[in-house]
Enzyme design. Structure first.
Site, PDB file in Angstrom:
ATOM      1  N   ARG A 137     -38.134   9.054 -17.006  1.00  0.00           N
ATOM      2  CA  ARG A 137     -38.487  10.148 -16.113  1.00  0.00           C
ATOM      3  C   ARG A 137     -38.659   9.562 -14.713  1.00  0.00           C
ATOM      4  O   ARG A 137     -38.923   8.366 -14.550  1.00  0.00           O
ATOM      5  CB  ARG A 137     -39.800  10.816 -16.534  1.00  0.00           C
TER       6      ARG A 137
ATOM      7  N   ARG B 171     -31.609  11.474 -17.527  1.00  0.00           N
ATOM      8  CA  ARG B 171     -32.319  11.237 -18.791  1.00  0.00           C
ATOM      9  C   ARG B 171     -31.633  11.996 -19.937  1.00  0.00           C
ATOM     10  O   ARG B 171     -31.427  11.451 -21.025  1.00  0.00           O
ATOM     11  CB  ARG B 171     -33.779  11.679 -18.620  1.00  0.00           C
TER      12      ARG B 171
ATOM     13  N   HIS C 143     -33.879  14.200 -14.197  1.00  0.00           N
ATOM     14  CA  HIS C 143     -33.956  14.532 -15.618  1.00  0.00           C
ATOM     15  C   HIS C 143     -32.563  14.715 -16.218  1.00  0.00           C
ATOM     16  O   HIS C 143     -32.391  14.540 -17.432  1.00  0.00           O
ATOM     17  CB  HIS C 143     -34.805  15.798 -15.822  1.00  0.00           C
TER      18      HIS C 143
ATOM     19  N   LYS D 107     -46.153  10.106 -20.331  1.00  0.00           N
ATOM     20  CA  LYS D 107     -47.091  11.224 -20.225  1.00  0.00           C
ATOM     21  C   LYS D 107     -48.386  10.908 -20.969  1.00  0.00           C
ATOM     22  O   LYS D 107     -48.360  10.338 -22.057  1.00  0.00           O
ATOM     23  CB  LYS D 107     -46.461  12.487 -20.813  1.00  0.00           C
TER      24      LYS D 107
ATOM     25  N   TYR E  40     -30.877  17.435 -28.462  1.00  0.00           N
ATOM     26  CA  TYR E  40     -29.664  16.696 -28.133  1.00  0.00           C
ATOM     27  C   TYR E  40     -28.618  16.784 -29.239  1.00  0.00           C
ATOM     28  O   TYR E  40     -27.440  16.539 -28.995  1.00  0.00           O
ATOM     29  CB  TYR E  40     -30.007  15.236 -27.808  1.00  0.00           C
TER      30      TYR E  40
ATOM     31  N   HIS F 171     -40.791  10.651 -26.909  1.00  0.00           N
ATOM     32  CA  HIS F 171     -41.150  11.967 -27.447  1.00  0.00           C
ATOM     33  C   HIS F 171     -42.104  11.784 -28.620  1.00  0.00           C
ATOM     34  O   HIS F 171     -41.817  11.019 -29.543  1.00  0.00           O
ATOM     35  CB  HIS F 171     -39.901  12.717 -27.937  1.00  0.00           C
TER      36      HIS F 171
END
Length: 325
Positions: free
Chosen positions: A167, A266, A263, A191, A298, A289
């Site tokens: 990110r 990414r 993004h 995050k 994806y 994730h």
């Protein structure tokens, strides 16, 4: 118990000073997110912005205590957001913030019920993430680069974003100690302050090493406060996310792509990894994730690509009406 006594005191103070309690309740919730939940500064800032908007809506309706909000009021707020022209995904984000806020009030004993419990979230249309083709990525990253500090930095940023699936915030957050280039890894703080490692190899490794050796020293300034940041700005300080967005957007224009976003690089990393045969769990680990379902989008992108390839190259994929005359 201490929290409830503090809130009762704040309720009294707010009433005495003519301030609405709703702002104090929201301030407490934001403190809870920051301190107890350990939410990232970006998340907290986004929640604060959404809650300020909600507070203004409630105050315009004469509601000073969020504990008194009913379902109809929340529904009216959602309707107003749609009236402003917000997309369903934006309204969905606001609604999620409200659900968390009202759950907090109930849990802390400041509301008898949660008005958002039975409120359905707006349906967000399925939308696959934008990705670049492998040829577009090659055109962007194989173009000649000027051997000066800023161009070397910009190329290294593009390589790391695509090569490691970072990110923008993770990219600018990299410190020198995080770049374990001899081992072929980057340490990433994602995050919520969660740490992970991402492999780095090939041109991304070479370009980042080149920047650290020949580019970064030229961006350091004797008058600037020393920083351990990998990516520096022209003043010798840590580069900002906004600068990364501008660098990526400019690189997109050079290959004919409007409004290219970090993004997207990414997403492209994950999609190209999957198309190349990488395991979904490995991609999940690299992207950071927490839930595999986030990574599974994806697989849909890959299926869409598969269909495009089939239609483009299979000799019998296209309908020929002459066969049926």
């Amino acid at each position: 118990m201490l929290y409830r006594r503090r809130m009762r005191r704040r309720r009294t103070e707010a009433a005495g000073e003519g301030r609405g309690l709703v702002r104090e309740q929201m301030k407490e919730y934001v403190s809870y997110l920051r301190i107890e939940r350990g939410s990232s500064p970006l998340t907290v800032s986004a929640y604060e912005a959404d809650l300020r908007d909600y507070a203004a809506f409630l105050e315009a309706r004469g509601i000073d205590d969020a504990g008194e909000v009913d379902r109809a009021t929340v529904a009216a707020y959602e309707a107003e957001l749609f009236d402003r022209g917000y997309a369903a995904s934006t309204v969905d984000r606001h609604a999620s913030v409200l659900k968390g806020f009202h759950r907090f009030l109930v849990r802390e004993g400041h509301a008898r019920r949660n008005p958002t419990d039975s409120l359905p979230l707006p349906k967000v249309p399925d939308r696959l993430p934008d990705v670049l083709s492998a040829s577009q990525v090659a055109a962007m990253l194989d173009a000649p680069v000027e051997r000066a500090p800023a161009p070397l930095r910009n190329r290294a940023i593009l390589e790391v974003l695509y090569g490691c699936g970072l990110r923008a915030s993770e990219c600018v957050g990299l410190d020198l100690a995080d770049a374990m280039l001899d081992e072929g890894y980057l340490r990433i703080v994602g995050k919520g302050g969660k740490e992970r490692v991402s492999p780095i190899s090939g041109t991304a490794l070479q370009t980042l090493g080149d920047y650290l050796e020949r580019g970064r020293p030229g961006l350091e300034k004797p008058y600037a406060k020393a920083t351990s940041a990998v990516f520096l700005n022209a003043r010798g300080g840590r580069l900002t996310r906004q600068s990364v967005h501008a660098i990526v957007a400019k690189a997109g224009l050079a290959i004919g792509v409007q409004n290219l976003h970090p993004h997207t690089l990414r997403h492209s990393f994950a999609t190209h990894m999957l198309e190349g045969g990488a395991d979904l769990r490995v991609i999940q680990e690299i992207l950071g994730h927490s839930d595999i379902s986030t990574t599974q989008i994806y697989t849909h992108v890959s299926r869409a690509h598969m269909r495009e390839e089939y239609l483009a190259f299979h000799p019998r994929a296209k309908y020929n009406k002459n066969n049926y005359n």
